[in-house]
Motif scaffolding. Structure first.
Motif, PDB file in Angstrom:
ATOM      1  N   ILE A   1      18.850 -76.739  -4.482  1.00 11.67           N
ATOM      2  CA  ILE A   1      19.111 -76.268  -3.119  1.00 11.67           C
ATOM      3  C   ILE A   1      20.455 -76.818  -2.667  1.00 11.67           C
ATOM      4  N   GLU A   2      21.247 -75.967  -2.064  1.00  6.31           N
ATOM      5  CA  GLU A   2      22.544 -76.397  -1.530  1.00  6.31           C
ATOM      6  C   GLU A   2      22.408 -76.769  -0.057  1.00  6.31           C
ATOM      7  N   HIS A   3      23.208 -77.728   0.355  1.00  2.00           N
ATOM      8  CA  HIS A   3      23.324 -78.028   1.780  1.00  2.00           C
ATOM      9  C   HIS A   3      24.060 -76.889   2.476  1.00  2.00           C
ATOM     10  N   SER A   4      23.837 -76.775   3.764  1.00  5.45           N
ATOM     11  CA  SER A   4      24.532 -75.764   4.571  1.00  5.45           C
ATOM     12  C   SER A   4      25.556 -76.477   5.434  1.00  5.45           C
ATOM     13  N   TRP A   5      26.823 -76.408   5.009  1.00  3.16           N
ATOM     14  CA  TRP A   5      27.862 -77.213   5.641  1.00  3.16           C
ATOM     15  C   TRP A   5      28.387 -76.590   6.921  1.00  3.16           C
ATOM     16  N   VAL A   6      28.437 -77.374   7.961  1.00  5.32           N
ATOM     17  CA  VAL A   6      29.076 -77.008   9.222  1.00  5.32           C
ATOM     18  C   VAL A   6      29.913 -78.209   9.642  1.00  5.32           C
ATOM     19  N   ASN A   7      31.233 -78.022   9.651  1.00  9.33           N
ATOM     20  CA  ASN A   7      32.152 -79.135   9.958  1.00  9.33           C
ATOM     21  C   ASN A   7      31.895 -80.334   9.045  1.00  9.33           C
TER      22      ASN A   7
ATOM     23  N   ARG B   1      29.301 -81.335   7.610  1.00 10.34           N
ATOM     24  CA  ARG B   1      27.981 -81.948   7.695  1.00 10.34           C
ATOM     25  C   ARG B   1      26.924 -80.870   7.494  1.00 10.34           C
ATOM     26  N   CYS B   2      25.829 -81.199   6.807  1.00 11.22           N
ATOM     27  CA  CYS B   2      24.749 -80.240   6.627  1.00 11.22           C
ATOM     28  C   CYS B   2      24.034 -80.022   7.956  1.00 11.22           C
ATOM     29  N   LYS B   3      23.853 -78.772   8.320  1.00  7.18           N
ATOM     30  CA  LYS B   3      23.233 -78.475   9.613  1.00  7.18           C
ATOM     31  C   LYS B   3      21.742 -78.806   9.629  1.00  7.18           C
ATOM     32  N   PHE B   4      21.146 -78.979   8.453  1.00  7.60           N
ATOM     33  CA  PHE B   4      19.719 -79.298   8.401  1.00  7.60           C
ATOM     34  C   PHE B   4      19.447 -80.797   8.357  1.00  7.60           C
ATOM     35  N   CYS B   5      20.237 -81.538   7.588  1.00  8.69           N
ATOM     36  CA  CYS B   5      19.924 -82.959   7.402  1.00  8.69           C
ATOM     37  C   CYS B   5      21.079 -83.889   7.738  1.00  8.69           C
ATOM     38  N   SER B   6      22.232 -83.336   8.143  1.00  7.19           N
ATOM     39  CA  SER B   6      23.419 -84.118   8.537  1.00  7.19           C
ATOM     40  C   SER B   6      24.065 -84.870   7.381  1.00  7.19           C
ATOM     41  N   ALA B   7      23.774 -84.484   6.139  1.00  5.56           N
ATOM     42  CA  ALA B   7      24.432 -85.110   4.991  1.00  5.56           C
ATOM     43  C   ALA B   7      25.930 -84.842   5.032  1.00  5.56           C
ATOM     44  N   SER B   8      26.685 -85.786   4.504  1.00  4.88           N
ATOM     45  CA  SER B   8      28.140 -85.662   4.453  1.00  4.88           C
ATOM     46  C   SER B   8      28.561 -84.835   3.243  1.00  4.88           C
ATOM     47  N   LYS B   9      29.415 -83.861   3.460  1.00 10.94           N
ATOM     48  CA  LYS B   9      29.893 -83.024   2.366  1.00 10.94           C
ATOM     49  C   LYS B   9      30.673 -83.839   1.351  1.00 10.94           C
ATOM     50  N   SER B  10      31.406 -84.839   1.803  1.00  8.97           N
ATOM     51  CA  SER B  10      32.211 -85.646   0.890  1.00  8.97           C
ATOM     52  C   SER B  10      31.345 -86.425  -0.093  1.00  8.97           C
ATOM     53  N   VAL B  11      30.081 -86.699   0.284  1.00  6.70           N
ATOM     54  CA  VAL B  11      29.189 -87.464  -0.592  1.00  6.70           C
ATOM     55  C   VAL B  11      28.227 -86.561  -1.348  1.00  6.70           C
ATOM     56  N   PHE B  12      27.687 -85.545  -0.688  1.00  9.56           N
ATOM     57  CA  PHE B  12      26.631 -84.737  -1.293  1.00  9.56           C
ATOM     58  C   PHE B  12      27.062 -83.318  -1.648  1.00  9.56           C
ATOM     59  N   GLY B  13      28.339 -83.007  -1.528  1.00  7.79           N
ATOM     60  CA  GLY B  13      28.825 -81.711  -1.989  1.00  7.79           C
ATOM     61  C   GLY B  13      29.035 -81.749  -3.489  1.00  7.79           C
TER      62      GLY B  13
ATOM     63  N   TYR C   1      16.614 -81.391   0.299  1.00 10.42           N
ATOM     64  CA  TYR C   1      15.187 -81.189   0.084  1.00 10.42           C
ATOM     65  C   TYR C   1      14.748 -79.840   0.654  1.00 10.42           C
ATOM     66  N   ALA C   2      14.080 -79.052  -0.195  1.00  5.22           N
ATOM     67  CA  ALA C   2      13.778 -77.667   0.145  1.00  5.22           C
ATOM     68  C   ALA C   2      13.010 -77.531   1.449  1.00  5.22           C
ATOM     69  N   PHE C   3      12.028 -78.402   1.679  1.00  4.81           N
ATOM     70  CA  PHE C   3      11.139 -78.239   2.824  1.00  4.81           C
ATOM     71  C   PHE C   3      11.869 -78.327   4.156  1.00  4.81           C
ATOM     72  N   ILE C   4      13.021 -78.978   4.182  1.00  7.90           N
ATOM     73  CA  ILE C   4      13.759 -79.106   5.446  1.00  7.90           C
ATOM     74  C   ILE C   4      15.121 -78.412   5.383  1.00  7.90           C
ATOM     75  N   HIS C   5      15.307 -77.513   4.389  1.00  4.56           N
ATOM     76  CA  HIS C   5      16.594 -76.831   4.267  1.00  4.56           C
ATOM     77  C   HIS C   5      16.464 -75.317   4.348  1.00  4.56           C
ATOM     78  N   PHE C   6      15.483 -74.855   5.101  1.00  7.97           N
ATOM     79  CA  PHE C   6      15.361 -73.456   5.469  1.00  7.97           C
ATOM     80  C   PHE C   6      15.359 -73.378   6.994  1.00  7.97           C
ATOM     81  N   GLU C   7      15.643 -72.212   7.524  1.00  9.12           N
ATOM     82  CA  GLU C   7      15.684 -72.051   8.982  1.00  9.12           C
ATOM     83  C   GLU C   7      14.360 -72.421   9.625  1.00  9.12           C
TER      84      GLU C   7
END
Length: 512
Positions: free
Chosen positions: A149-155, A157-169, A179-185
Motif C-alpha cells: 500500500i502506498e501513502h497518499s502524499w499531501v504536502n 505528509r500522508c493524509k491518512f497517517c501523517s507519515a513523512s514522505k522523506s522517510v517513508f516514500g 497499513y491498509a486498514f487506515i489507508h482507505f477513505e
C-alpha cells in the motif's frame, strides 16, 4: 512386536508465539495469554447478549484482526471454534476448513508478519499450499491479506497517517508501513477491496501498531487510535483492542480521541496494566498498556479493572466524570472530596508553559562568566543522564516571562522518569530560584512568589504526599506539563504545609 512408547511434547516445549522477540516497541507481538484474556472477555459479553450462548458454538460469527502480526488472535479463535463446533460439524477436516474459509480473517501489517500469521493459522506459508489445513482457500494469502500500500502524499505528509514522505516514500520492494486498514477513505471501502462487497464482521479484535516514528519534531505520531476509530465505524457487534494507555491523560494529538472514548457509553470493559511488562515481558512501554471491550448494543457504566503487580481492583463507573481517565479506582472518592462540587483555583495557574523564559532545552549560546547585568541561567547538559549546569545570558535575550526574572520562583523538573513499579517517585524536588536566576526549557517554573518565605512554603506543599498523589493522577508518563497540576488545589503561602494539615483540611481519614 515391540510396543512403541507414546511420547508427547505437551508441557515440554513452550508455545512458539511466547518466544518471539518484538521487532520494535511500535509493533508489539501479543502474548497468547493476553490474547486469550481478551477472547474470554468477548465470549463473556457475547453470552450476556445472546441468552448464554457460547460464541465458539456459532458457525456464522465472523472475526477480523485488522492488524495481525503473529496471528495469535486468529490462531486462538480457530482453536476455540474447532472445539466449540464439534457437535455441529463433526468431521474435523470439514470443521477446520469451514472456520478458516468462512469465519476467520486478518489483514497483515508487513510482509514478514503476514507470513508469520499464515504459518500460525494455516500451518503453511501459503494458504493454498500442500500442507495448509484450509483446503478450500484458492489464493496464497487465503483470508489473511497483505499487499503493498502506498501513502497518499499531501504536502509531503500522508493524509491518512501523517507519515513523512522523506522517510517513508520507499521503493516497492520495501515495506512502507502504510497499513491498509487506515489507508482507505473509509474502513468499509477497505473491506470491500480486500474481501469483497458486503463483507461484515461480528467481532474485530487486535493489537494495532502503536506509533510511527519518522524523526520529526514533537516525537512519534500515534497510530493506534486510527485503528480503533476505523473499527468502530464498521459497527461490529464487539470490538476489543490492546493499546498504550497514554491516551488516558495525554499523548500527541489524542485529545479528541480521549474525549470520544471517555464519552462512549458502549465501552463495557477496560483492563489497565500500568506496568506494561506484566503482559508484555521485556517490553518497556511508558505509561503502560490496556485493552477494552466495546459492545455496540451496550449503554451504561464501564467495568474498570486496574492490575498492579498482580493485584486487581475492579469497579463500575462512568468514564466521563473528568476530562481524563482516572487510573485508580480507589482514588475516585478522594478526588471527589478534594475537588468538591465547586470550581476552585489550582496549582497549574502558577506553572509556566514550555520554555518558560524563551530558551529551548538545547540552548547553548550562554556565557561561562557573567557581564554586568547578566542573568544566571540553569540548564541541563550532556543529553541522557544530563548534568545540571549554569551559564549566563543578558536580560535582553529573555523573550518570555521577563517580569519573573526579579521574583522568587520554583524550578521544576519538566520530565521525570515514570517508574514501572509501585510505589514510585512522581517528580523530583523543586529548586528555589532567587531573583536574577532563570532556566531553559529543561524545566518549568512555578511562581512568582512575593518573598523567599512564600516560595519555601510553596516548596513544602510541593513535597507533600498529598500534592504528588494528585499530580500523579494526571501524569501518566514522564512529562509533568502544566495540565498535570490541574487537580492540585491552590493554597496560601503564609505558612508551610504538611500532609497532616492537608488531610485535616480536606477531611481525609488516611494518607492518599
Amino acid at each position: 512386536m515391540i510396543e512403541q512408547a507414546s511420547f508427547t511434547l505437551r508441557n515440554r516445549n513452550p508455545d512458539v508465539l511466547t518466544c518471539i522477540a518484538n521487532l520494535s516497541n511500535d509493533e508489539v507481538f501479543t502474548p497468547p495469554d493476553l490474547a486469550n484474556q481478551m477472547l474470554d472477555t468477548v465470549a463473556q459479553a457475547w453470552a450476556l447478549k445472546n441468552n448464554g450462548e457460547s460464541i465458539w458454538e456459532n458457525e456464522s460469527v465472523r472475526f477480523l484482526d485488522p492488524c495481525t502480526k503473529s496471528g495469535v488472535f486468529l490462531r486462538e479463535i480457530t482453536a476455540r471454534l474447532t472445539k466449540g463446533l464439534e457437535q455441529k460439524i463433526p468431521d474435523l477436516d470439514k470443521r477446520v476448513d469451514h472456520i478458516l474459509s468462512q469465519q476467520v480473517f486478518g489483514i497483515g501489517i508487513t510482509t514478514l508478519t503476514s507470513l508469520l500469521a499464515r504459518r500460525s493459522v494455516y500451518c503453511s506459508k501459503h494458504a493454498d499450499g500442500e500442507h495448509s489445513i484450509a483446503k478450500s482457500l484458492e489464493s496464497k494469502d487465503g483470508n489473511i491479506w497483505f499487499g503493498h500500500i502506498e501513502h497518499s502524499w499531501v504536502n509531503d505528509r500522508c493524509k491518512f497517517c501523517s507519515a513523512s514522505k522523506s522517510v517513508f516514500g520507499r521503493s516497492k520492494d520495501l515495506d512502507t508501513h502504510a497499513y491498509a486498514f487506515i489507508h482507505f477513505e473509509n474502513a468499509n471501502l477497505c473491506l470491500e477491496k480486500l474481501f469483497g462487497v458486503g463483507m461484515r464482521f461480528d467481532v474485530i479484535i487486535g493489537n494495532p501498531p502503536y506509533q510511527l516514528d519518522d524523526g520529526g519534531v514533537g516525537g512519534a505520531m500515534p497510530l493506534y487510535q486510527k485503528f480503533v476509530q476505523n473499527a468502530k465505524s464498521l459497527d461490529p457487534k464487539f470490538l476489543s483492542m490492546v493499546t498504550p494507555s497514554r491516551w488516558f491523560a495525554g499523548g500527541r494529538g489524542l485529545d479528541n480521541y480521549r474525549e470520544e472514548m471517555l464519552g462512549d457509553k458502549r465501552l463495557r470493559y477496560i483492563v489497565d496494566y500500568p506496568k506494561a511488562d506484566e503482559v508484555f515481558p521485556g517490553v518497556l512501554i511508558g505509561g503502560g498498556v490496556s485493552y477494552f471491550l466495546w459492545d455496540s448494543s451496550y449503554s451504561g457504566q464501564c467495568s474498570v479493572t486496574i492490575v498492579r503487580n498482580g493485584h486487581k481492583s475492579t469497579t463500575q463507573r462512568d468514564l466521563d466524570q473528568y476530562d481524563i481517565f482516572v487510573r485508580s479506582n480507589e482514588a475516585l472518592s478522594i478526588l471527589k472530596k478534594i475537588l468538591g462540587t465547586s470550581k476552585q483555583d489550582n496549582f497549574s495557574s502558577l506553572i509556566s508553559g514550555p520554555d518558560p523564559f524563551g530558551f529551548r532545552t538545547n540552548f547553548e549560546d550562554h556565557k561561562v562568566r557573567p557581564n554586568q547585568g547578566d542573568v544566571k541561567l540553569h540548564y541541563n547538559s550532556g543529553g541522557r543522564g544530563a548534568v545540571r549546569s549554569v551559564g549566563y545570558v543578558s536580560r535582553e535575550m529573555v523573550t518570555r516571562n521577563a517580569s519573573m526574572i526579579d521574583a522568587w520562583k520554583l524550578m521544576l523538573n519538566r520530565v521525570y522518569n515514570v517508574a514501572e513499579s509501585y510505589p514510585h517517585r512522581i517528580v523530583g524536588s523543586p529548586t528555589l530560584l532567587p531573583p536574577n536566576e532563570i532556566c531553559t526549557g529543561s524545566f518549568l517554573v512555578a511562581g512568582p512568589f512575593l518573598t523567599e518565605a512564600n516560595a519555601n512554603n510553596a516548596k513544602s506543599y510541593y513535597e507533600t504526599k498529598f500534592f504528588r498523589f494528585l499530580l500523579h493522577l494526571r501524569k501518566i508518563n514522564q512529562d509533568a506539563a502544566r495540565h498535570s497540576y490541574q487537580w492540585v488545589p491552590l493554597q496560601t503561602w503564609d505558612q508551610s504545609w504538611t500532609d497532616i494539615e492537608l488531610y485535616e483540611k480536606y477531611k481525609l481519614s488516611s494518607s492518599p
